[in-house]
Scaffold this active site. Structure first.
Site, short mmCIF file in Angstrom:
data_model
loop_
_atom_site.label_atom_id
_atom_site.label_comp_id
_atom_site.label_asym_id
_atom_site.label_seq_id
_atom_site.Cartn_x
_atom_site.Cartn_y
_atom_site.Cartn_z
N SER A 97 0.86 -1.19 0.00
CA SER A 97 0.00 0.00 0.00
C SER A 97 0.89 1.23 0.00
O SER A 97 1.53 1.55 1.01
CB SER A 97 -0.91 0.01 1.23
OG SER A 97 -1.86 -1.02 1.15
N LYS A 172 -7.23 1.85 -3.01
CA LYS A 172 -6.80 1.41 -1.67
C LYS A 172 -6.80 2.57 -0.70
O LYS A 172 -7.18 2.44 0.48
CB LYS A 172 -5.41 0.78 -1.73
CG LYS A 172 -4.87 0.33 -0.36
CD LYS A 172 -5.77 -0.69 0.32
CE LYS A 172 -5.34 -1.00 1.75
NZ LYS A 172 -4.10 -1.76 1.84
N LYS A 240 0.63 5.58 8.22
CA LYS A 240 1.25 5.76 6.90
C LYS A 240 0.20 5.86 5.80
O LYS A 240 0.27 6.74 4.93
CB LYS A 240 2.21 4.59 6.64
CG LYS A 240 2.92 4.60 5.29
CD LYS A 240 2.21 3.75 4.23
CE LYS A 240 2.18 2.29 4.58
NZ LYS A 240 1.55 1.49 3.50
#
Length: 292
Positions: A97, A172, A240
């Site tokens: 990701s 995502k 993150k």
């Protein structure tokens, strides 16, 4: 059809994913910065490598599953990395990701070397990886997606081609936005119900059967009830990912007021020492003036 696959990154998600590819009949060679998960892959019928170069030498497909953008750039673009060592025509699938911009950068560098790429981040956490029920959102060329589809089907149950290079990472980012907000609201509801003296297990069962139900509630209610925060997906990683959401939204001019609040709450949990815990641990800090 059995494929020769190099799998780079055998962490919480990567190790069970690599094992599931072995179970599906593929020849999987894994590389990781630490030895224990390599040994686990070998015990499951896979193979181990001492370097990225060794892992990808004869690979038809390379899969990377590493924590963040710098790790992808180092593993794929860096010295001794994937692009230096794969043959032209190899399909490189990044399932990490990361930002859409990094995926586009990787695709351009790979294309210059005659290497094909897909960005294919996943959702479902450790349990989804172990059970091979991940949701996989894929960006890249349609023909490359079609070639990779049997591999994705060994890893997940919802596999969708969502557009060109970088599109998988964009979807995502939206996924992580929804999950972060959902988890925070669920944590607040749990504190509310407990403070009111309600039977929490019964309440979560009935909520899960109505419009308030969600995959987050179904998968995480047991952990919330038990206050069990072993990481299936760490706060550090969700922090993150919320940075990715913020950057991606700014790039397209999208205002995300609830997303901004959720990002601050995730950052606060991390700053208070919860970074290594599962992201459901936000329930410890939900509610005004109450730390559980």
């Amino acid at each position: 059809m059995s494929r020769k696959i190099a799998f780079i990154g055998l962490g919480i998600m990567g190790k069970p994913m690599a094992v599931n590819l072995v179970k599906a009949g593929h020849h999987v060679t894994g590389y990781n910065l630490t030895q224990e998960p390599i040994d686990a892959l070998v015990a499951a019928g896979g193979h181990g490598a001492a370097s990225i170069a060794e892992a990808v030498a004869d690979a038809e497909v390379v899969i990377t599953m590493v924590p963040a953008d710098p790790h992808v750039e180092q593993a794929v673009l860096g010295e001794g990395g994937v692009l230096e060592n794969v043959k032209a025509g190899t399909l490189v699938i990044d399932m990490s990701s990361i930002t859409p911009q990094t995926s586009i950068k990787v695709e351009a560098a790979a294309r210059a070397r005659g290497v094909r790429t897909l960005d294919a981040p996943v959702s479902g956490g450790e349990a989804g990886a172990v059970e091979a029920v991940l949701s996989i959102m894929v960006g890249g060329e349609a023909a490359d997606f079609a070639e990779a589809k049997p591999l994705f089907d060994a890893l997940g149950t919802t596999v969708v081609h969502v557009g060109p290079a970088g599109a998988g990472q964009t979807v995502k980012a939206a996924n992580q936005l929804i999950v972060a907000v959902n988890i925070q609201v669920l944590a607040e509801a749990v504190v509310f119900l407990e403070n009111a003296g309600v039977d929490l297990a019964a309440a979560l069962d009935v909520l899960g059967g109505g419009l308030a139900g969600s995959t987050v509630l179904n998968r995480k209610k047991g952990n919330m009830l038990a206050r069990e925060f072993a990481p299936g997906f760490r706060i550090d990683l969700h922090h993150k990912d919320m940075g990715i959401v913020t950057d991606a939204a700014r790039a397209v001019g999208a205002a995300l007021p609830l997303g901004a609040v959720a990002a601050q709450l995730v950052a606060s949990a991390r700053a208070n020492g919860d970074g290594s815990l599962d992201h459901i641990s936000c329930v410890r800090r939900a509610g005004v003036g109450r730390i559980r």
